[in-house]
Motif scaffolding. Structure first.
Motif, PDB file in Angstrom:
ATOM      1  N   TYR A  95      49.559   9.306  82.074  1.00  0.00           N
ATOM      2  CA  TYR A  95      49.344  10.221  83.200  1.00  0.00           C
ATOM      3  C   TYR A  95      47.895  10.705  83.231  1.00  0.00           C
ATOM      4  O   TYR A  95      47.225  10.664  84.270  1.00  0.00           O
ATOM      5  CB  TYR A  95      50.307  11.397  83.086  1.00  0.00           C
ATOM      6  CG  TYR A  95      50.052  12.525  84.054  1.00  0.00           C
ATOM      7  CD1 TYR A  95      50.489  12.451  85.370  1.00  0.00           C
ATOM      8  CD2 TYR A  95      49.377  13.670  83.643  1.00  0.00           C
ATOM      9  CE1 TYR A  95      50.255  13.491  86.262  1.00  0.00           C
ATOM     10  CE2 TYR A  95      49.141  14.718  84.519  1.00  0.00           C
ATOM     11  CZ  TYR A  95      49.573  14.623  85.836  1.00  0.00           C
ATOM     12  OH  TYR A  95      49.340  15.648  86.707  1.00  0.00           O
TER      13      TYR A  95
ATOM     14  N   LYS B 217      44.963   9.799  85.954  1.00  0.00           N
ATOM     15  CA  LYS B 217      44.371  10.929  86.673  1.00  0.00           C
ATOM     16  C   LYS B 217      42.849  10.917  86.527  1.00  0.00           C
ATOM     17  O   LYS B 217      42.117  11.158  87.501  1.00  0.00           O
ATOM     18  CB  LYS B 217      44.957  12.238  86.128  1.00  0.00           C
ATOM     19  CG  LYS B 217      44.605  13.471  86.947  1.00  0.00           C
ATOM     20  CD  LYS B 217      45.358  14.686  86.460  1.00  0.00           C
ATOM     21  CE  LYS B 217      45.017  15.904  87.305  1.00  0.00           C
ATOM     22  NZ  LYS B 217      45.747  17.115  86.835  1.00  0.00           N
TER      23      LYS B 217
ATOM     24  N   GLN C 240      51.372   9.012  92.228  1.00  0.00           N
ATOM     25  CA  GLN C 240      52.231   9.633  93.237  1.00  0.00           C
ATOM     26  C   GLN C 240      51.762  11.046  93.555  1.00  0.00           C
ATOM     27  O   GLN C 240      51.784  11.469  94.719  1.00  0.00           O
ATOM     28  CB  GLN C 240      53.679   9.620  92.749  1.00  0.00           C
ATOM     29  CG  GLN C 240      54.284   8.225  92.725  1.00  0.00           C
ATOM     30  CD  GLN C 240      55.645   8.176  92.056  1.00  0.00           C
ATOM     31  OE1 GLN C 240      55.976   9.009  91.209  1.00  0.00           O
ATOM     32  NE2 GLN C 240      56.440   7.180  92.427  1.00  0.00           N
ATOM     33  N   GLN C 241      51.333  11.787  92.549  1.00  0.00           N
ATOM     34  CA  GLN C 241      50.830  13.144  92.784  1.00  0.00           C
ATOM     35  C   GLN C 241      49.564  13.128  93.640  1.00  0.00           C
ATOM     36  O   GLN C 241      49.301  14.071  94.385  1.00  0.00           O
ATOM     37  CB  GLN C 241      50.565  13.845  91.450  1.00  0.00           C
ATOM     38  CG  GLN C 241      51.822  14.286  90.731  1.00  0.00           C
ATOM     39  CD  GLN C 241      51.527  15.092  89.483  1.00  0.00           C
ATOM     40  OE1 GLN C 241      50.366  15.238  89.071  1.00  0.00           O
ATOM     41  NE2 GLN C 241      52.565  15.633  88.859  1.00  0.00           N
ATOM     42  N   ALA C 242      48.789  12.057  93.524  1.00  0.00           N
ATOM     43  CA  ALA C 242      47.550  11.931  94.305  1.00  0.00           C
ATOM     44  C   ALA C 242      47.793  11.259  95.657  1.00  0.00           C
ATOM     45  O   ALA C 242      46.823  10.946  96.372  1.00  0.00           O
ATOM     46  CB  ALA C 242      46.525  11.139  93.497  1.00  0.00           C
ATOM     47  N   ASP C 243      49.067  11.035  95.998  1.00  0.00           N
ATOM     48  CA  ASP C 243      49.444  10.382  97.257  1.00  0.00           C
ATOM     49  C   ASP C 243      48.829   8.991  97.395  1.00  0.00           C
ATOM     50  O   ASP C 243      48.417   8.572  98.489  1.00  0.00           O
ATOM     51  CB  ASP C 243      49.036  11.252  98.455  1.00  0.00           C
ATOM     52  CG  ASP C 243      49.863  12.531  98.546  1.00  0.00           C
ATOM     53  OD1 ASP C 243      51.056  12.480  98.192  1.00  0.00           O
ATOM     54  OD2 ASP C 243      49.306  13.564  98.942  1.00  0.00           O
TER      55      ASP C 243
ATOM     56  N   LYS D 143      53.260   8.437  87.839  1.00  0.00           N
ATOM     57  CA  LYS D 143      53.382   9.846  88.223  1.00  0.00           C
ATOM     58  C   LYS D 143      52.050  10.385  88.747  1.00  0.00           C
ATOM     59  O   LYS D 143      52.002  11.087  89.770  1.00  0.00           O
ATOM     60  CB  LYS D 143      53.856  10.671  87.024  1.00  0.00           C
ATOM     61  CG  LYS D 143      53.974  12.156  87.293  1.00  0.00           C
ATOM     62  CD  LYS D 143      54.433  12.893  86.044  1.00  0.00           C
ATOM     63  CE  LYS D 143      54.485  14.397  86.272  1.00  0.00           C
ATOM     64  NZ  LYS D 143      54.903  15.131  85.034  1.00  0.00           N
ATOM     65  N   ALA D 144      50.956  10.032  88.071  1.00  0.00           N
ATOM     66  CA  ALA D 144      49.633  10.506  88.497  1.00  0.00           C
ATOM     67  C   ALA D 144      49.273   9.941  89.873  1.00  0.00           C
ATOM     68  O   ALA D 144      48.712  10.650  90.727  1.00  0.00           O
ATOM     69  CB  ALA D 144      48.582  10.104  87.466  1.00  0.00           C
TER      70      ALA D 144
END
Length: 335
Positions: free
Chosen positions: A228, A232, A262-265, A259-260
Motif C-alpha cells: 500500500y 502510494k 483505488q483510494q487514488a481513483d 487499495k492505494a
C-alpha cells in the motif's frame, strides 16, 4: 551376490514416486491412483522378486521424526500464505509416508530434539545457519532456498522464467512502461540480505527491451501495508508518469497496492494493470481479482519429503536440486 531390490528400483521401472510405490505395496486404500497403476506396481514388484519381508522392513524404516524448521514466525506465516502452504504440503506427504513432523518457527534451533531423524528447512538461511542445521542432522533438505552448491538437497521455484513471462505478457499487449514492487528480507540472524530473484530477473528482462526505469521500482517488505505504502509513494512521486502495469512480488503486497490505487481513483485494470506472484487465495479475495504467477507451494513441500524418502533408502545418495515450474493465472486485474 544378488543386490536387494528396493522401492527405488520399482519406482523407476513403474515411473511413479517412491511414496506411491510404498503406499500401493502396503495396500493404502486412501491412495488416489488408477487401478492400472496399482497393477503395474505389483507386477513389477513380482518381476523383481520384491519380498513381503522387504516391504515390512521398508515400512519400519519409514517411521521417522522430521523437524520442519520454518524461518517465519507463526504470525508471519499466517500473513503470508505462501510458506503456510509449503508447510501443509510437507505435513501431508509426511503423514502419507508414516513420518511424524514437529513444526519449529522462526528458526528456533533450540527446539530441535535429539530424536530427530531429518530436517526440512523452509525459507531463507544464512551460511552460518546452514552449518548449524547440518550439524543437527545429516539428512537435510531446503525448501525455497538453494544450497545445492554447498552439497544440500534443495527444492526451489523457477523465478527467472516466471518473471520473464510476466514481462512478455505486458509487452505483447503494447505496455512499455512497467513498474515493480518487491520486498527486501534478511535471514533471521540478520547476517545476510536475501537476494530478490524476481527483482533481478525483472531488471534483466526490461534491460533487454531497453525499457528499465529504476524510478519505477520500489522496495518494501512483503506485507500488505508495505504494498500500500509503496504504491502510494509511486502515485505521489510519478503522477501522470505512473506506469501502466506493475509486477508485484507477492499477493499481500499486490492487495495493498490495489487499495492505494483505488483510494487514488486510479482504475484497475483500465489505467494500471497488476500482476502478482504466488497465487494464494488472497489473489481471488479482492476486487478486482488479481492476476498472479501460480507457484506449486504444496508440491514443493511434498517434493521435500519425497527427497527424504529417497535418502532414507540410500544413505550415499548425492544431493539433488529440484526446480518446479510455474504458470500464469490471468484474472480481472490485467484484462
Amino acid at each position: 551376490m544378488t543386490m536387494a531390490v528396493t522401492l527405488k528400483d520399482i519406482a523407476q521401472r513403474a515411473d511413479v514416486s517412491l511414496a506411491t510405490v510404498s503406499r500401493v505395496l502396503n495396500y493404502d486404500k486412501t491412495l488416489s491412483v488408477s487401478e492400472q497403476t496399482r497393477k503395474r506396481v505389483f507386477t513389477i514388484a513380482g518381476e523383481l522378486r520384491y519380498s513381503k519381508r522387504k516391504r515390512q522392513h521398508i515400512k519400519a524404516l519409514m517411521r521417522k521424526n522430521i523437524a520442519v524448521i520454518q524461518w517465519y514466525s507463526k504470525i508471519q506465516e499466517h500473513d503470508d500464505l505462501y510458506y503456510l502452504a509449503i508447510r501443509k504440503g510437507i505435513e501431508h506427504q509426511a503423514q502419507v509416508c508414516g513420518f511424524t513432523t514437529t513444526s519449529i518457527f522462526q528458526n528456533n534451533l533450540d527446539q530441535v530434539g535429539d530424536d530427530i531423524d531429518a530436517i526440512v528447512a523452509v525459507g531463507k538461511f544464512s551460511p552460518v545457519q546452514v552449518q548449524q542445521l547440518s550439524r543437527l542432522s545429516s539428512q537435510l533438505v531446503f525448501v525455497d532456498d538453494d544450497h545445492f552448491a554447498q552439497g544440500f538437497s534443495s527444492v526451489v521455484t523457477d523465478f527467472t522464467f516466471a518473471t520473464n513471462r510476466v514481462v512478455d505478457y505486458f509487452w505483447r499487449r503494447g505496455i512499455r512502461d512497467i513498474g515493480m514492487i518487491y520486498g527486501k528480507e534478511w535471514s533471521t540472524d540478520q547476517q545476510v540480505e536475501i537476494p530478490n530473484q524476481r527483482q533481478q530477473s525483472f531488471e534483466q528482462a526490461l534491460q533487454r527491451h531497453h525499457a528499465y526505469h529504476a524510478e519505477y521500482v520500489l522496495a518494501g517488505d512483503y506485507t500488505s501495508q508495505s504494498g500500500y505504502l509503496m504504491m502510494k509513494r509511486a502515485i505521489e512521486m510519478l503522477g501522470d508518469r505512473l506506469p501502466h502495469a506493475f509486477f508485484i512480488a507477492n499477493d499481500p503486497m499486490a492487495a495493498g497496492a490495489l487499495k492505494a490505487l483505488q483510494q487514488a481513483d486510479i482504475a484497475v485494470p483500465q489505467r494500471v494493470k497488476l500482476f502478482s506472484f504466488n497465487n494464494t487465495t488472497l489473489a481471488e479475495y479482492v476486487y478486482p481479482e488479481i492476476s498472479s504467477v501460480n507457484v506449486e507451494t504444496e508440491l514443493m513441500g511434498k517434493t521435500a519429503i519425497d527427497l527424504l524418502v529417497s535418502r532414507f533408502q540410500d544413505d550415499r545418495q548425492a544431493a539433488q536440486r529440484i526446480e518446479l515450474g510455474t504458470t500464469l493465472v490471468e484474472r480481472e486485474s490485467t484484462k
